[in-house]
Design a protein around this motif. Structure first.
Motif, PDB file in Angstrom:
ATOM      1  N   UNK A  30       1.171  -1.153   0.180  1.00  0.00           N
ATOM      2  CA  UNK A  30       0.379   0.016  -0.133  1.00  0.00           C
ATOM      3  C   UNK A  30       0.833   0.860  -0.028  1.00  0.00           C
ATOM      4  N   UNK A  31       0.693   2.639  -0.704  1.00  0.00           N
ATOM      5  CA  UNK A  31       1.247   3.904  -0.957  1.00  0.00           C
ATOM      6  C   UNK A  31       1.550   4.541   0.302  1.00  0.00           C
ATOM      7  N   UNK A  32       0.651   4.241   0.475  1.00  0.00           N
ATOM      8  CA  UNK A  32       0.284   5.462   2.126  1.00  0.00           C
ATOM      9  C   UNK A  32       0.260   5.061   3.293  1.00  0.00           C
ATOM     10  N   UNK A  39      -8.616  12.987   0.189  1.00  0.00           N
ATOM     11  CA  UNK A  39      -9.313  11.721  -0.394  1.00  0.00           C
ATOM     12  C   UNK A  39     -10.205  11.930   1.711  1.00  0.00           C
ATOM     13  N   UNK A  40      -9.027  11.517   2.295  1.00  0.00           N
ATOM     14  CA  UNK A  40      -9.803  11.819   3.852  1.00  0.00           C
ATOM     15  C   UNK A  40     -11.123  12.586   3.720  1.00  0.00           C
ATOM     16  N   UNK A 206      -3.365   1.909  -4.377  1.00  0.00           N
ATOM     17  CA  UNK A 206      -2.797   2.806  -4.748  1.00  0.00           C
ATOM     18  C   UNK A 206      -3.402   4.437  -3.855  1.00  0.00           C
ATOM     19  N   UNK A 207      -4.429   4.469  -2.996  1.00  0.00           N
ATOM     20  CA  UNK A 207      -5.106   5.050  -2.240  1.00  0.00           C
ATOM     21  C   UNK A 207      -5.325   4.823  -0.647  1.00  0.00           C
ATOM     22  N   UNK A 208      -4.338   3.570  -0.275  1.00  0.00           N
ATOM     23  CA  UNK A 208      -4.365   3.686   1.227  1.00  0.00           C
ATOM     24  C   UNK A 208      -6.006   3.158   1.464  1.00  0.00           C
ATOM     25  N   UNK A 209      -6.487   2.628   0.761  1.00  0.00           N
ATOM     26  CA  UNK A 209      -8.102   2.082   1.328  1.00  0.00           C
ATOM     27  C   UNK A 209      -8.187   0.768   1.945  1.00  0.00           C
ATOM     28  N   UNK A 210      -7.097  -0.238   1.742  1.00  0.00           N
ATOM     29  CA  UNK A 210      -7.577  -1.650   2.289  1.00  0.00           C
ATOM     30  C   UNK A 210      -8.719  -1.895   3.674  1.00  0.00           C
ATOM     31  N   UNK A 211      -8.728  -0.860   4.577  1.00  0.00           N
ATOM     32  CA  UNK A 211      -9.571  -1.321   5.073  1.00  0.00           C
ATOM     33  C   UNK A 211     -10.933  -0.507   4.900  1.00  0.00           C
ATOM     34  N   UNK A 212     -11.667   0.004   3.252  1.00  0.00           N
ATOM     35  CA  UNK A 212     -12.468   0.574   3.022  1.00  0.00           C
ATOM     36  C   UNK A 212     -13.674  -0.861   2.340  1.00  0.00           C
ATOM     37  N   UNK A 230     -25.843 -12.791  -7.832  1.00  0.00           N
ATOM     38  CA  UNK A 230     -26.570 -13.402  -6.918  1.00  0.00           C
ATOM     39  C   UNK A 230     -25.682 -13.072  -5.193  1.00  0.00           C
ATOM     40  N   UNK A 231     -25.677 -11.258  -5.585  1.00  0.00           N
ATOM     41  CA  UNK A 231     -24.736 -11.117  -4.757  1.00  0.00           C
ATOM     42  C   UNK A 231     -26.158 -10.405  -3.504  1.00  0.00           C
ATOM     43  N   UNK A 232     -25.776  -9.734  -2.346  1.00  0.00           N
ATOM     44  CA  UNK A 232     -26.921  -9.273  -1.786  1.00  0.00           C
ATOM     45  C   UNK A 232     -26.903  -7.696  -1.562  1.00  0.00           C
ATOM     46  N   UNK A 233     -28.377  -7.533  -0.993  1.00  0.00           N
ATOM     47  CA  UNK A 233     -28.512  -6.188  -1.848  1.00  0.00           C
ATOM     48  C   UNK A 233     -27.439  -4.802  -0.922  1.00  0.00           C
ATOM     49  N   UNK A 234     -27.407  -4.075  -1.519  1.00  0.00           N
ATOM     50  CA  UNK A 234     -26.457  -2.619  -0.972  1.00  0.00           C
ATOM     51  C   UNK A 234     -25.615  -3.500  -0.983  1.00  0.00           C
ATOM     52  N   UNK A 235     -24.517  -3.875  -1.436  1.00  0.00           N
ATOM     53  CA  UNK A 235     -23.081  -4.542  -1.419  1.00  0.00           C
ATOM     54  C   UNK A 235     -21.996  -4.196  -1.791  1.00  0.00           C
ATOM     55  N   UNK A 236     -22.159  -2.679  -2.310  1.00  0.00           N
ATOM     56  CA  UNK A 236     -21.358  -1.494  -1.686  1.00  0.00           C
ATOM     57  C   UNK A 236     -21.543  -0.217  -1.087  1.00  0.00           C
ATOM     58  N   UNK A 237     -20.906   0.222   0.203  1.00  0.00           N
ATOM     59  CA  UNK A 237     -21.338   0.892   0.715  1.00  0.00           C
ATOM     60  C   UNK A 237     -21.099   3.012   0.466  1.00  0.00           C
ATOM     61  N   UNK A 238     -21.762   3.414   1.111  1.00  0.00           N
ATOM     62  CA  UNK A 238     -21.361   4.799   0.770  1.00  0.00           C
ATOM     63  C   UNK A 238     -20.453   5.314   0.824  1.00  0.00           C
ATOM     64  N   UNK A 239     -19.491   5.041   1.617  1.00  0.00           N
ATOM     65  CA  UNK A 239     -17.934   5.265   1.572  1.00  0.00           C
ATOM     66  C   UNK A 239     -17.040   5.220   0.845  1.00  0.00           C
ATOM     67  N   UNK A 240     -17.503   3.940  -0.252  1.00  0.00           N
ATOM     68  CA  UNK A 240     -17.041   3.411  -1.069  1.00  0.00           C
ATOM     69  C   UNK A 240     -17.271   3.761  -2.044  1.00  0.00           C
ATOM     70  N   UNK A 241     -19.104   4.068  -2.723  1.00  0.00           N
ATOM     71  CA  UNK A 241     -19.684   4.880  -3.929  1.00  0.00           C
ATOM     72  C   UNK A 241     -18.707   6.146  -3.624  1.00  0.00           C
ATOM     73  N   UNK A 242     -18.606   6.619  -2.865  1.00  0.00           N
ATOM     74  CA  UNK A 242     -17.808   8.164  -2.474  1.00  0.00           C
ATOM     75  C   UNK A 242     -16.256   7.706  -3.309  1.00  0.00           C
ATOM     76  N   UNK A 243     -15.736   6.578  -2.956  1.00  0.00           N
ATOM     77  CA  UNK A 243     -13.971   6.894  -3.310  1.00  0.00           C
ATOM     78  C   UNK A 243     -13.726   6.404  -4.239  1.00  0.00           C
TER      79      UNK A 243
END
Length: 348
Positions: A30-32, A39-40, A206-212, A230-243
């Motif tokens: 991870x770069x940073x 980004x924060x 690149x963006x140091x987001x392994x926890x997101x 067969x993915x669940x509903x809302x598979x990607x959260x709000x913060x990831x969408x912003x990223x």
């Protein structure tokens, strides 16, 4: 340890396990240490939206941003809860035989094997610099998975060699998790519309987001629909969408390119320093933000480095590699000095 004897538990070993707290980390690529300030700030501003479910409009806007970044239609983008989720979805394609190019990232093999998919390991040779040859892939393989640049060998395969793997009735998965660390993203297939091609990308390194957990896959809409069936509903959260939106903007792409150029400079300097050490061989040419090393008595070297407070990535968990292989992250010359100092002491 032979490639066939590697257990499922070792296949699921990744660099974060080696990088225990308190160690100087050369095991994780991870770069940073944390996301850049801009980004924060974007993510912090999105916190107030966590009280609502991610909307279809939010998801569409993020997918469109990624699509625009790669010059693709929006329906050729599938946003993921980390690119690792995409590998877990590969069994949804119901392949009859999966050919996995090794040594490489092992999560696709775990997912396919757990699903009962027959797997053929396409073992690349150190004598040939781990270069890809299309004729090594079985003709009857209807799924092929390859990394570019490849983890942990740092090999960047020519795009033409990857496209040579495609044919009617076959899906070719190219894992480009590290290609944004390559200047100009050369050899990337993210802008391709070739039938049967799936290109996986990640924001993690690149963006140091392994926890997101933020990744995506580019490909034909019908293939993406099969992956996502067969993915669940809302598979990607709000913060990831912003990223996704933030990291697809021109300013972010310009920063990424500057970082890729710096990686190239730092890698050349690190290779030069490593080549001066006795008993160390660097796999070259190298194009990723990490290097594969061969060292004599690798287990002792890893243990001795850890005793000196330095973490490197063990590589006997990759099919085709053994205990004398280790992977080290490319850092700035100043950041690399503790690794080089410790290696000099250990190898002496």
């Amino acid at each position: 340890m032979t490639s066939q004897s590697i257990s499922r538990a070792l296949l699921r070993h990744h660099g974060d396990v080696d990088a225990e707290p308190g160690l100087v980390d050369y095991a994780v690529n991870v770069r940073l240490a944390r996301p850049p300030g801009w980004l924060r700030d974007r993510l912090a501003a999105a916190l107030d939206r966590l009280g609502s479910y991610p909307s279809a409009a939010d998801h569409a806007a993020a997918a469109q941003a990624v699509a625009d970044r790669h010059g693709q239609p929006h329906d050729r983008v599938l946003l993921l809860n980390g690119s690792a989720e995409g590998f877990a979805l590969l069994p949804q394609l119901r392949p009859r035989l999966a050919a996995l190019v090794h040594p490489s990232f092992t999560e696709p093999e775990v997912a396919l094997t757990d699903a009962g998919v027959p797997v053929h390991r396409v073992q690349l040779s150190a004598d040939d610099g781990y270069r890809l040859h299309a004729d090594l892939v079985p003709e009857n393989a209807d799924l092929v998975v390859v990394g570019n640049p490849t983890n942990p060998t740092s090999v960047l395969h020519p795009a033409a060699d990857l496209l040579a793997l495609t044919r009617p009735g076959r899906t070719v998965v190219v894992d480009e998790a590290f290609i944004d660390a390559v200047p100009g993203e050369r050899e990337s297939l993210a802008g391709s519309d070739v039938d049967g091609l799936l290109v996986f990308r990640s924001l993690t390194k690149m963006w140091a987001l392994p926890g997101l957990r933020a990744g995506y896959v580019l490909g034909a809409p019908d293939l993406l629909a099969r992956l996502a069936a067969h993915r669940p509903q809302w598979p990607v959260g709000t913060l990831a969408l912003e990223a996704f939106r933030a990291c697809s903007e021109p300013a972010a792409l310009a920063e990424s390119e500057r970082a890729a150029v710096q990686f190239e400079t730092n890698r050349v300097e690190l290779i030069g320093a490593l080549n001066e050490l006795p008993g160390v061989r660097v796999n070259e040419p190298a194009s990723a933000p990490f290097l594969l090393l061969t060292v004599k008595d690798g287990l002792h070297v890893r243990t001795a480095l850890r005793e000196r407070g330095v973490a490197v990535r063990r590589c006997d968990t990759f099919p085709g590699l053994g205990v004398d292989h280790i992977r080290v992250a490319v850092r700035t010359p100043e950041q690399s000095e503790p690794l080089l100092t410790a290696l000099r002491e250990v190898l002496a």
